[in-house]
Design a protein around this motif. Structure first.
Motif, PDB file in Angstrom:
ATOM      1  N   PHE A   1      75.933  31.574  -0.034  1.00 19.46           N
ATOM      2  CA  PHE A   1      75.021  30.524   0.384  1.00 19.46           C
ATOM      3  C   PHE A   1      73.807  30.942  -0.088  1.00 19.46           C
ATOM      4  O   PHE A   1      73.148  31.975  -0.523  1.00 19.46           O
ATOM      5  CB  PHE A   1      74.537  30.532   2.431  1.00 19.46           C
ATOM      6  CG  PHE A   1      73.335  30.222   2.788  1.00 19.46           C
ATOM      7  CD1 PHE A   1      73.486  28.534   2.740  1.00 19.46           C
ATOM      8  CD2 PHE A   1      72.403  30.527   2.782  1.00 19.46           C
ATOM      9  CE1 PHE A   1      72.052  28.041   3.804  1.00 19.46           C
ATOM     10  CE2 PHE A   1      70.605  30.276   3.407  1.00 19.46           C
ATOM     11  CZ  PHE A   1      71.123  28.949   4.008  1.00 19.46           C
ATOM     12  N   ASN A   2      73.124  29.584  -0.365  1.00 19.18           N
ATOM     13  CA  ASN A   2      71.861  30.330  -0.902  1.00 19.18           C
ATOM     14  C   ASN A   2      70.284  30.097  -0.678  1.00 19.18           C
ATOM     15  O   ASN A   2      70.556  28.375  -0.773  1.00 19.18           O
ATOM     16  CB  ASN A   2      71.771  29.715  -2.799  1.00 19.18           C
ATOM     17  CG  ASN A   2      70.553  29.649  -3.975  1.00 19.18           C
ATOM     18  OD1 ASN A   2      69.368  30.261  -3.497  1.00 19.18           O
ATOM     19  ND2 ASN A   2      70.878  29.598  -5.109  1.00 19.18           N
ATOM     20  N   PRO A   3      69.680  30.461  -0.553  1.00 20.42           N
ATOM     21  CA  PRO A   3      68.437  30.235   0.445  1.00 20.42           C
ATOM     22  C   PRO A   3      67.233  30.293  -0.372  1.00 20.42           C
ATOM     23  O   PRO A   3      66.328  30.137   0.339  1.00 20.42           O
ATOM     24  CB  PRO A   3      68.348  31.606   0.807  1.00 20.42           C
ATOM     25  CG  PRO A   3      68.786  33.161   0.243  1.00 20.42           C
ATOM     26  CD  PRO A   3      70.069  32.097  -0.814  1.00 20.42           C
ATOM     27  N   SER A   4      67.814  30.515  -1.289  1.00 15.89           N
ATOM     28  CA  SER A   4      66.345  29.837  -2.286  1.00 15.89           C
ATOM     29  C   SER A   4      66.307  28.662  -2.510  1.00 15.89           C
ATOM     30  O   SER A   4      65.028  28.323  -3.304  1.00 15.89           O
ATOM     31  CB  SER A   4      66.496  30.836  -3.401  1.00 15.89           C
ATOM     32  OG  SER A   4      67.249  30.448  -3.836  1.00 15.89           O
ATOM     33  N   ILE A   5      67.110  27.944  -2.688  1.00 17.88           N
ATOM     34  CA  ILE A   5      67.129  26.488  -2.859  1.00 17.88           C
ATOM     35  C   ILE A   5      66.301  25.479  -1.435  1.00 17.88           C
ATOM     36  O   ILE A   5      67.007  25.674  -0.696  1.00 17.88           O
ATOM     37  CB  ILE A   5      68.684  25.605  -2.758  1.00 17.88           C
ATOM     38  CG1 ILE A   5      69.552  26.475  -3.948  1.00 17.88           C
ATOM     39  CG2 ILE A   5      68.550  24.592  -2.681  1.00 17.88           C
ATOM     40  CD1 ILE A   5      70.492  25.888  -4.151  1.00 17.88           C
ATOM     41  N   ALA A   6      65.173  25.203  -1.814  1.00 21.32           N
ATOM     42  CA  ALA A   6      64.217  24.274  -0.683  1.00 21.32           C
ATOM     43  C   ALA A   6      64.232  22.991  -1.424  1.00 21.32           C
ATOM     44  O   ALA A   6      64.151  22.886  -2.269  1.00 21.32           O
ATOM     45  CB  ALA A   6      63.056  25.084  -0.811  1.00 21.32           C
ATOM     46  N   LEU A   7      64.524  21.625  -0.461  1.00 22.97           N
ATOM     47  CA  LEU A   7      64.741  20.634  -1.072  1.00 22.97           C
ATOM     48  C   LEU A   7      63.798  20.238   0.468  1.00 22.97           C
ATOM     49  O   LEU A   7      63.509  20.337   1.471  1.00 22.97           O
ATOM     50  CB  LEU A   7      66.149  19.909  -0.504  1.00 22.97           C
ATOM     51  CG  LEU A   7      66.919  20.594  -1.408  1.00 22.97           C
ATOM     52  CD1 LEU A   7      68.881  20.031  -2.087  1.00 22.97           C
ATOM     53  CD2 LEU A   7      66.870  20.401  -3.164  1.00 22.97           C
ATOM     54  N   PRO A   8      63.324  18.634  -0.568  1.00 24.48           N
ATOM     55  CA  PRO A   8      62.495  18.019   0.662  1.00 24.48           C
ATOM     56  C   PRO A   8      62.527  17.719   1.841  1.00 24.48           C
ATOM     57  O   PRO A   8      64.037  17.347   2.315  1.00 24.48           O
ATOM     58  CB  PRO A   8      62.111  16.477   0.073  1.00 24.48           C
ATOM     59  CG  PRO A   8      61.932  17.460  -1.483  1.00 24.48           C
ATOM     60  CD  PRO A   8      63.065  17.925  -1.267  1.00 24.48           C
ATOM     61  N   TRP A   9      62.095  17.769   2.872  1.00 20.23           N
ATOM     62  CA  TRP A   9      61.906  17.851   4.271  1.00 20.23           C
ATOM     63  C   TRP A   9      63.141  16.635   5.269  1.00 20.23           C
ATOM     64  O   TRP A   9      63.872  16.002   5.581  1.00 20.23           O
ATOM     65  CB  TRP A   9      61.482  18.041   5.494  1.00 20.23           C
ATOM     66  CG  TRP A   9      60.026  17.067   5.703  1.00 20.23           C
ATOM     67  CD1 TRP A   9      59.219  16.585   4.247  1.00 20.23           C
ATOM     68  CD2 TRP A   9      60.335  15.571   6.076  1.00 20.23           C
ATOM     69  NE1 TRP A   9      58.445  15.783   5.045  1.00 20.23           N
ATOM     70  CE2 TRP A   9      58.808  14.859   6.597  1.00 20.23           C
ATOM     71  CE3 TRP A   9      60.865  15.439   7.007  1.00 20.23           C
ATOM     72  CZ2 TRP A   9      58.409  14.006   6.616  1.00 20.23           C
ATOM     73  CZ3 TRP A   9      61.014  14.118   7.826  1.00 20.23           C
ATOM     74  CH2 TRP A   9      59.643  13.618   7.534  1.00 20.23           C
ATOM     75  N   VAL A  10      62.887  15.476   3.803  1.00 22.38           N
ATOM     76  CA  VAL A  10      63.325  13.798   4.041  1.00 22.38           C
ATOM     77  C   VAL A  10      65.066  13.693   3.240  1.00 22.38           C
ATOM     78  O   VAL A  10      65.115  12.627   3.444  1.00 22.38           O
ATOM     79  CB  VAL A  10      62.023  12.827   3.144  1.00 22.38           C
ATOM     80  CG1 VAL A  10      61.546  12.785   4.590  1.00 22.38           C
ATOM     81  CG2 VAL A  10      62.063  12.968   2.198  1.00 22.38           C
ATOM     82  N   THR A  11      65.184  15.020   2.351  1.00 25.32           N
ATOM     83  CA  THR A  11      66.673  15.482   2.244  1.00 25.32           C
ATOM     84  C   THR A  11      67.596  15.114   2.790  1.00 25.32           C
ATOM     85  O   THR A  11      67.387  15.767   3.936  1.00 25.32           O
ATOM     86  CB  THR A  11      66.518  16.120   0.933  1.00 25.32           C
ATOM     87  OG1 THR A  11      65.348  16.116   0.366  1.00 25.32           O
ATOM     88  CG2 THR A  11      68.127  16.036   0.216  1.00 25.32           C
ATOM     89  N   PRO A  12      68.671  13.961   2.790  1.00 25.98           N
ATOM     90  CA  PRO A  12      69.301  13.754   3.870  1.00 25.98           C
ATOM     91  C   PRO A  12      70.369  15.447   3.829  1.00 25.98           C
ATOM     92  O   PRO A  12      70.688  16.083   2.796  1.00 25.98           O
ATOM     93  CB  PRO A  12      70.488  12.957   3.217  1.00 25.98           C
ATOM     94  CG  PRO A  12      70.393  12.048   2.535  1.00 25.98           C
ATOM     95  CD  PRO A  12      68.655  12.817   1.522  1.00 25.98           C
TER      96      PRO A  12
END
Length: 428
Positions: free
Chosen positions: A367-378
């Motif tokens: 699990f990579n916790p550093s990956i953050a995507l926009p909240w609207v990403t499915p």
């Protein structure tokens, strides 16, 4: 009066005033806005985090040899792992701006106080360094940063309203006036905080951060950053949402705990250590994968609708809900204040949360916790990027389970609507 009427009246008398005060609180608004304002940082470096952390055999060796891994980890250290700095600036700015005062000045003072309270002399056996430890701008600094940003901006605004400002002639350019007028306020605030810093220095804790993290933050994280607390908070948010009280104040308040846990995971991941909050952050998507109430399953049920009413809802709700926007579902069906949907609204957060809890208790996966995507990403895209196929399968299972929970209640509402339409056609 039936059960739902009595429950709603009780909520209106007890919960609604509390929720309304939370919603109107300038402090809650500043915290929520400040956290949202850090999104350009977390999302802005997402591509770099993905590049550095791709789970491809041999990839890590290549980027390490080229020095890309070293540079990428340095970038993460001062962005995702340095989130406390950005939170302090944005929370103070938003609070002061909401009070009609100079947000930039408030943010500058708050940041100065935050940095000033850190120990900068690191002593060890045989060495003496002058530096700021990264932990103070990361997981161990977030709670302190929140408190400092709010308190300093509140004090700044109150002193401004008392007109404790340097008076300058009208002939002085506004840029100079704006810079110099709060100088007395800054002197007062920094002097007071210097005394506070000294008092903590001579205390057994040595500094404000150690005191706060030992006495206050540790108990909060011990109880708040647990799977049970996560499920309880989001289930409570669902109850509020059902009765028409927007869950954002509740979620924004709890977000401080989630941000601290996420930052601690990022720091551990960068150091090659086990994630201290692996289960909590994996479970987060389980309890919140398509908006409060996990309503994607309900939107998927419209694919089997018989009534024209719910067939028409398919186009309105399904696509937005895939992108984590569920207001069309909550207000369009409606789910809000609809007795048929009360039970599944609660269960569709509780059951996936328990499922995620069970899975993370029994199994671990990358699990990579550093990956953050926009909240609207499915959510299934986010899950795959963060945890690969195992995490994706967990989220698919959650979606399937919630769809099964929603379906019998949807079928009941759909049948009612269908019968009403048939009666209407006969009357025509």
């Amino acid at each position: 009066m039936n059960f739902f009427d009595r429950l709603q009246n009780g909520m209106d008398k007890i919960i609604a005033p509390i929720a309304s005060k939370m919603n109107d609180s300038k402090i809650i608004q500043a915290l929520a806005s400040g956290m949202m304002a850090t999104m350009p940082i977390s999302i802005g470096v997402a591509a770099i985090c993905i590049l550095v952390s791709l789970p491809i055999p041999g990839w890590s060796e290549v980027i390490t040899k080229l020095g890309i891994s070293y540079v990428g980890n340095e970038i993460m250290q001062v962005t995702l792992s340095g989130l406390a700095i950005y939170l302090v600036i944005n929370v103070a700015y938003n609070y002061a701006s909401g009070e009609g005062e100079n947000g930039m000045t408030a943010a500058t003072i708050a940041l100065g106080i935050f940095l000033m309270m850190m120990p900068v002399f690191i002593r060890g056996k045989g060495y003496f360094l002058q530096a700021i430890e990264s932990k103070y701008i990361g997981s161990e600094g977030i709670f302190v940063g929140m408190v400092i940003s709010i308190l300093s901006s509140v004090v700044y605004c109150k002193l401004c309203k008392k007109n404790i400002k340097l008076k300058l002639p009208d002939s002085v350019p506004p840029m100079v006036t704006n810079s110099l007028s709060p100088i007395f306020i800054a002197m007062i605030m920094f002097t007071v905080m210097a005394v506070v810093k000294y008092l903590f220095f001579i205390s057994p804790y040595g500094n404000l951060f150690n005191f706060f993290n030992t006495i206050i933050a540790a108990p909060i994280m011990k109880f708040g950053a647990t799977p049970g607390a996560l499920i309880a908070v989001y289930t409570f948010a669902c109850i509020m949402w059902f009765f028409g009280v927007h869950p954002s104040p509740i979620i924004s308040t709890y977000a401080v705990v989630l941000t601290s846990a996420s930052t601690a995971n990022i720091e551990a991941y960068a150091a090659g250590q086990p994630l201290p909050y692996f289960g909590l952050m994996v479970m987060y998507l389980c309890v919140y994968f398509s908006g409060t109430g996990n309503t994607l399953g309900l939107s998927l049920c419209t694919l089997k609708a018989k009534s024209e009413r719910y067939k028409s809802m398919k186009a309105i709700t399904l696509i937005p809900n895939l992108f984590n926007i569920n207001e069309p579902v909550v207000f369009g069906f409606p789910v809000m204040l609809n007795p048929i949907f009360f039970i599944p609204m609660i269960l569709c957060t509780l059951i996936p949360g328990l499922l995620g809890w069970a899975v993370t208790s029994l199994f671990t996966f990358h699990f990579n916790p550093s990956i953050a995507l926009p909240w609207v990403t499915p959510t299934f895209v986010t899950a795959f990027m963060q945890g690969g196929v195992p995490y994706l399968l967990l989220i698919i299972a959650c979606i399937a389970v919630t769809t099964l929970i929603w379906f019998p209640f949807f079928r009941m509402a759909d049948n009612q609507a269908y019968l009403e339409e048939q009666e209407g056609n006969k009357n025509d």
